[in-house]
Design a protein around this motif. Structure first.
Motif, PDB file in Angstrom:
ATOM      1  N   ARG A  63       0.756  -1.351   0.066  1.00  0.00           N
ATOM      2  CA  ARG A  63       0.089   0.100   0.158  1.00  0.00           C
ATOM      3  C   ARG A  63       0.585   0.949  -0.121  1.00  0.00           C
ATOM      4  O   ARG A  63       1.841   1.247   0.445  1.00  0.00           O
ATOM      5  N   VAL A  64       0.186   2.092  -0.211  1.00  0.00           N
ATOM      6  CA  VAL A  64       0.749   3.951  -0.564  1.00  0.00           C
ATOM      7  C   VAL A  64       1.215   3.962   1.067  1.00  0.00           C
ATOM      8  O   VAL A  64       0.215   4.241   1.348  1.00  0.00           O
ATOM      9  N   PRO A  65       2.609   4.732   1.487  1.00  0.00           N
ATOM     10  CA  PRO A  65       2.385   4.677   2.620  1.00  0.00           C
ATOM     11  C   PRO A  65       1.687   6.000   3.092  1.00  0.00           C
ATOM     12  O   PRO A  65       1.240   7.035   2.203  1.00  0.00           O
ATOM     13  N   GLY A  66       1.528   6.001   4.170  1.00  0.00           N
ATOM     14  CA  GLY A  66       0.228   6.439   4.781  1.00  0.00           C
ATOM     15  C   GLY A  66      -1.389   6.201   4.927  1.00  0.00           C
ATOM     16  O   GLY A  66      -2.362   6.783   5.172  1.00  0.00           O
ATOM     17  N   SER A  67      -1.247   4.655   3.662  1.00  0.00           N
ATOM     18  CA  SER A  67      -2.668   4.553   4.070  1.00  0.00           C
ATOM     19  C   SER A  67      -3.069   3.842   5.084  1.00  0.00           C
ATOM     20  O   SER A  67      -2.339   3.635   6.083  1.00  0.00           O
ATOM     21  N   ASN A  68      -4.136   4.165   5.497  1.00  0.00           N
ATOM     22  CA  ASN A  68      -4.943   4.123   6.866  1.00  0.00           C
ATOM     23  C   ASN A  68      -6.180   3.574   6.263  1.00  0.00           C
ATOM     24  O   ASN A  68      -7.664   4.248   7.401  1.00  0.00           O
ATOM     25  N   PRO A  69      -7.183   2.217   6.326  1.00  0.00           N
ATOM     26  CA  PRO A  69      -8.737   2.309   5.143  1.00  0.00           C
ATOM     27  C   PRO A  69      -8.034   2.014   7.123  1.00  0.00           C
ATOM     28  O   PRO A  69      -8.435   1.204   8.315  1.00  0.00           O
ATOM     29  N   PRO A  70     -10.104   2.024   7.517  1.00  0.00           N
ATOM     30  CA  PRO A  70     -10.888   1.798   8.029  1.00  0.00           C
ATOM     31  C   PRO A  70     -10.681   0.088   9.306  1.00  0.00           C
ATOM     32  O   PRO A  70     -10.227  -1.068   8.135  1.00  0.00           O
ATOM     33  N   ALA A  71     -10.683   0.129  10.558  1.00  0.00           N
ATOM     34  CA  ALA A  71      -9.824  -1.115  10.877  1.00  0.00           C
ATOM     35  C   ALA A  71     -10.920  -2.140  10.344  1.00  0.00           C
ATOM     36  O   ALA A  71     -10.970  -3.488   9.588  1.00  0.00           O
ATOM     37  N   ALA A  72     -12.370  -1.514  10.705  1.00  0.00           N
ATOM     38  CA  ALA A  72     -13.518  -2.867  10.253  1.00  0.00           C
ATOM     39  C   ALA A  72     -13.606  -3.478   8.638  1.00  0.00           C
ATOM     40  O   ALA A  72     -13.851  -4.388   8.560  1.00  0.00           O
ATOM     41  N   ALA A  73     -13.254  -2.585   7.785  1.00  0.00           N
ATOM     42  CA  ALA A  73     -13.054  -2.716   6.627  1.00  0.00           C
ATOM     43  C   ALA A  73     -11.991  -3.561   6.670  1.00  0.00           C
ATOM     44  O   ALA A  73     -12.371  -4.775   5.532  1.00  0.00           O
ATOM     45  N   GLU A  74     -10.581  -3.313   6.679  1.00  0.00           N
ATOM     46  CA  GLU A  74      -9.633  -4.840   6.540  1.00  0.00           C
ATOM     47  C   GLU A  74     -10.381  -5.628   7.724  1.00  0.00           C
ATOM     48  O   GLU A  74     -10.180  -7.138   7.146  1.00  0.00           O
ATOM     49  N   ALA A  75     -10.332  -5.878   8.389  1.00  0.00           N
ATOM     50  CA  ALA A  75     -11.423  -6.977   9.087  1.00  0.00           C
ATOM     51  C   ALA A  75     -11.483  -8.022   8.609  1.00  0.00           C
ATOM     52  O   ALA A  75     -11.656  -9.407   8.041  1.00  0.00           O
ATOM     53  N   LEU A  76     -12.760  -7.094   7.211  1.00  0.00           N
ATOM     54  CA  LEU A  76     -14.446  -8.127   6.881  1.00  0.00           C
ATOM     55  C   LEU A  76     -13.139  -8.603   5.882  1.00  0.00           C
ATOM     56  O   LEU A  76     -13.124  -9.624   5.264  1.00  0.00           O
ATOM     57  N   GLN A  77     -12.305  -7.818   4.905  1.00  0.00           N
ATOM     58  CA  GLN A  77     -11.668  -8.145   3.950  1.00  0.00           C
ATOM     59  C   GLN A  77     -10.892  -9.289   4.392  1.00  0.00           C
ATOM     60  O   GLN A  77     -10.164 -10.744   3.762  1.00  0.00           O
ATOM     61  N   ARG A  78      -9.983  -9.916   5.590  1.00  0.00           N
ATOM     62  CA  ARG A  78      -9.288 -10.656   5.983  1.00  0.00           C
ATOM     63  C   ARG A  78     -10.162 -12.018   6.087  1.00  0.00           C
ATOM     64  O   ARG A  78      -9.996 -12.731   5.681  1.00  0.00           O
ATOM     65  N   ALA A  79     -11.130 -11.628   6.539  1.00  0.00           N
ATOM     66  CA  ALA A  79     -12.258 -12.827   7.146  1.00  0.00           C
ATOM     67  C   ALA A  79     -12.865 -12.956   5.599  1.00  0.00           C
ATOM     68  O   ALA A  79     -12.558 -14.281   5.245  1.00  0.00           O
ATOM     69  N   LEU A  80     -12.994 -12.747   4.793  1.00  0.00           N
ATOM     70  CA  LEU A  80     -13.282 -13.032   2.884  1.00  0.00           C
ATOM     71  C   LEU A  80     -12.351 -13.559   2.486  1.00  0.00           C
ATOM     72  O   LEU A  80     -12.592 -14.876   2.040  1.00  0.00           O
ATOM     73  N   LEU A  81     -10.789 -13.093   2.090  1.00  0.00           N
ATOM     74  CA  LEU A  81      -9.522 -14.008   2.499  1.00  0.00           C
ATOM     75  C   LEU A  81      -9.683 -15.250   2.822  1.00  0.00           C
ATOM     76  O   LEU A  81      -9.454 -16.318   2.100  1.00  0.00           O
ATOM     77  N   ASP A  82      -9.899 -15.035   4.162  1.00  0.00           N
ATOM     78  CA  ASP A  82      -9.342 -15.922   4.936  1.00  0.00           C
ATOM     79  C   ASP A  82      -9.964 -17.077   4.781  1.00  0.00           C
ATOM     80  O   ASP A  82     -10.257 -18.480   4.386  1.00  0.00           O
ATOM     81  N   GLU A  83     -12.011 -17.003   4.379  1.00  0.00           N
ATOM     82  CA  GLU A  83     -12.441 -18.300   3.962  1.00  0.00           C
ATOM     83  C   GLU A  83     -12.106 -18.426   2.336  1.00  0.00           C
ATOM     84  O   GLU A  83     -12.851 -19.581   2.331  1.00  0.00           O
ATOM     85  N   LEU A  84     -12.003 -17.410   2.052  1.00  0.00           N
ATOM     86  CA  LEU A  84     -11.281 -18.512  -0.275  1.00  0.00           C
ATOM     87  C   LEU A  84     -10.145 -19.414   0.139  1.00  0.00           C
ATOM     88  O   LEU A  84     -10.155 -20.342  -0.222  1.00  0.00           O
ATOM     89  N   LEU A  85      -9.799 -18.907   1.055  1.00  0.00           N
ATOM     90  CA  LEU A  85      -8.370 -19.333   1.313  1.00  0.00           C
ATOM     91  C   LEU A  85      -8.174 -20.694   1.580  1.00  0.00           C
ATOM     92  O   LEU A  85      -7.823 -21.614   1.144  1.00  0.00           O
ATOM     93  N   ALA A  86      -9.570 -20.910   3.012  1.00  0.00           N
ATOM     94  CA  ALA A  86     -10.080 -22.264   3.295  1.00  0.00           C
ATOM     95  C   ALA A  86     -10.609 -23.036   2.715  1.00  0.00           C
ATOM     96  O   ALA A  86     -10.474 -24.152   2.867  1.00  0.00           O
ATOM     97  N   ALA A  87     -10.885 -22.786   1.864  1.00  0.00           N
ATOM     98  CA  ALA A  87     -11.966 -23.569   0.774  1.00  0.00           C
ATOM     99  C   ALA A  87     -10.821 -23.994  -0.363  1.00  0.00           C
ATOM    100  O   ALA A  87     -10.182 -23.378  -0.955  1.00  0.00           O
ATOM    101  N   ASP A  88     -11.617 -25.701  -0.482  1.00  0.00           N
ATOM    102  CA  ASP A  88     -10.753 -27.101  -1.480  1.00  0.00           C
ATOM    103  C   ASP A  88     -12.118 -26.460  -2.596  1.00  0.00           C
ATOM    104  O   ASP A  88     -11.261 -26.712  -3.540  1.00  0.00           O
ATOM    105  N   ILE A  89     -12.736 -26.084  -3.266  1.00  0.00           N
ATOM    106  CA  ILE A  89     -13.375 -25.882  -3.589  1.00  0.00           C
ATOM    107  C   ILE A  89     -14.246 -24.507  -3.804  1.00  0.00           C
ATOM    108  O   ILE A  89     -14.956 -24.325  -2.846  1.00  0.00           O
ATOM    109  N   VAL A  90     -14.946 -23.825  -4.568  1.00  0.00           N
ATOM    110  CA  VAL A  90     -15.770 -22.722  -4.601  1.00  0.00           C
ATOM    111  C   VAL A  90     -16.719 -22.856  -5.644  1.00  0.00           C
ATOM    112  O   VAL A  90     -16.706 -23.263  -6.634  1.00  0.00           O
TER     113      VAL A  90
END
Length: 214
Positions: A63-90
């Motif tokens: 990310r560009v230095p100084g980027s500061n996305p909302p903590a809740a938005a970043e947590a949601l994205q992490r949850a969606l990524l973890d959900e996808l990466l944990a799946a063997d099939i989508v």
């Protein structure tokens, strides 16, 4: 035990063919391997918001230095990524809306396509199967006036196949409006036949992928 991530994006909660097809894949997968775990995310009933900040397009280190996305938005994205990466099939139900991807599905895609995290060069999702079940109101036959008007499936093939490196399977049924639109009434037979064939393919695909991921 294998895990399947099942997403739907149709706004039709009663007669959606994309939902019916995606569920057929999931049912066949579970029938073939009852030990499987299904993680369900309905993108219409529980929409994912649009990206809260442009920096979320990138991994934290990029990310560009100084980027500061909302903590809740970043947590949601992490949850969606973890959900996808944990799946063997989508499995994704994706109706064609206005010749393109439903906005509910697009919002999810914007969260999970992150260079350096899920991009093909990382190998994070390499070869992982993704089944896209798509339904279309009219026909987009080769040589017809509407050939090339489907801007959904090509985009999804590019995203999941080329950008994420996944193994893409597409199951399509057309002419879903044949019974509603008088101008398409002569195509009702074809509409029903395509649905039957798509349901058969969905079942076969679910069974085949269950054997591959068992």
């Amino acid at each position: 035990m294998p895990t399947l991530l099942h997403l739907d994006s149709s706004a039709d909660l009663v007669s959606s063919r994309s939902r019916r097809l995606s569920q057929a894949v999931v049912d066949a997968w579970l029938n073939a391997d009852p030990s499987g775990v299904v993680v369900r995310r309905d993108l219409h009933r529980t929409p994912v918001p649009h990206l809260a900040d442009s920096s979320l397009h990138w991994a934290p280190a990029d990310r560009v230095p100084g980027s500061n996305p909302p903590a809740a938005a970043e947590a949601l994205q992490r949850a969606l990524l973890d959900e996808l990466l944990a799946a063997d099939i989508v499995v994704i139900g994706a109706p064609l809306y206005n010749f393109s991807i439903p906005s509910s599905l697009k919002a999810w895609i914007d969260h999970i396509h992150v260079p350096g995290v899920t991009s093909a060069d990382t190998g994070a999702l390499a070869g992982r199967p993704v089944v896209i079940t798509t339904s279309r109101g009219i026909a987009y036959d080769i040589g017809s006036p509407t050939e090339g008007w489907d801007h959904e499936v090509p985009a999804l093939r590019t995203l999941f196949g080329s950008a994420l490196g996944m193994d893409v399977h597409v199951i399509t049924t057309s002419l879903t409006l044949a019974a509603q639109d008088p101008s398409l009434s002569s195509q009702i037979g074809r509409s029903e036949q395509e649905l039957d064939e798509a349901l058969t393919l969905a079942t076969e695909t679910g069974m085949r992928l269950a054997l591959a991921t068992a």
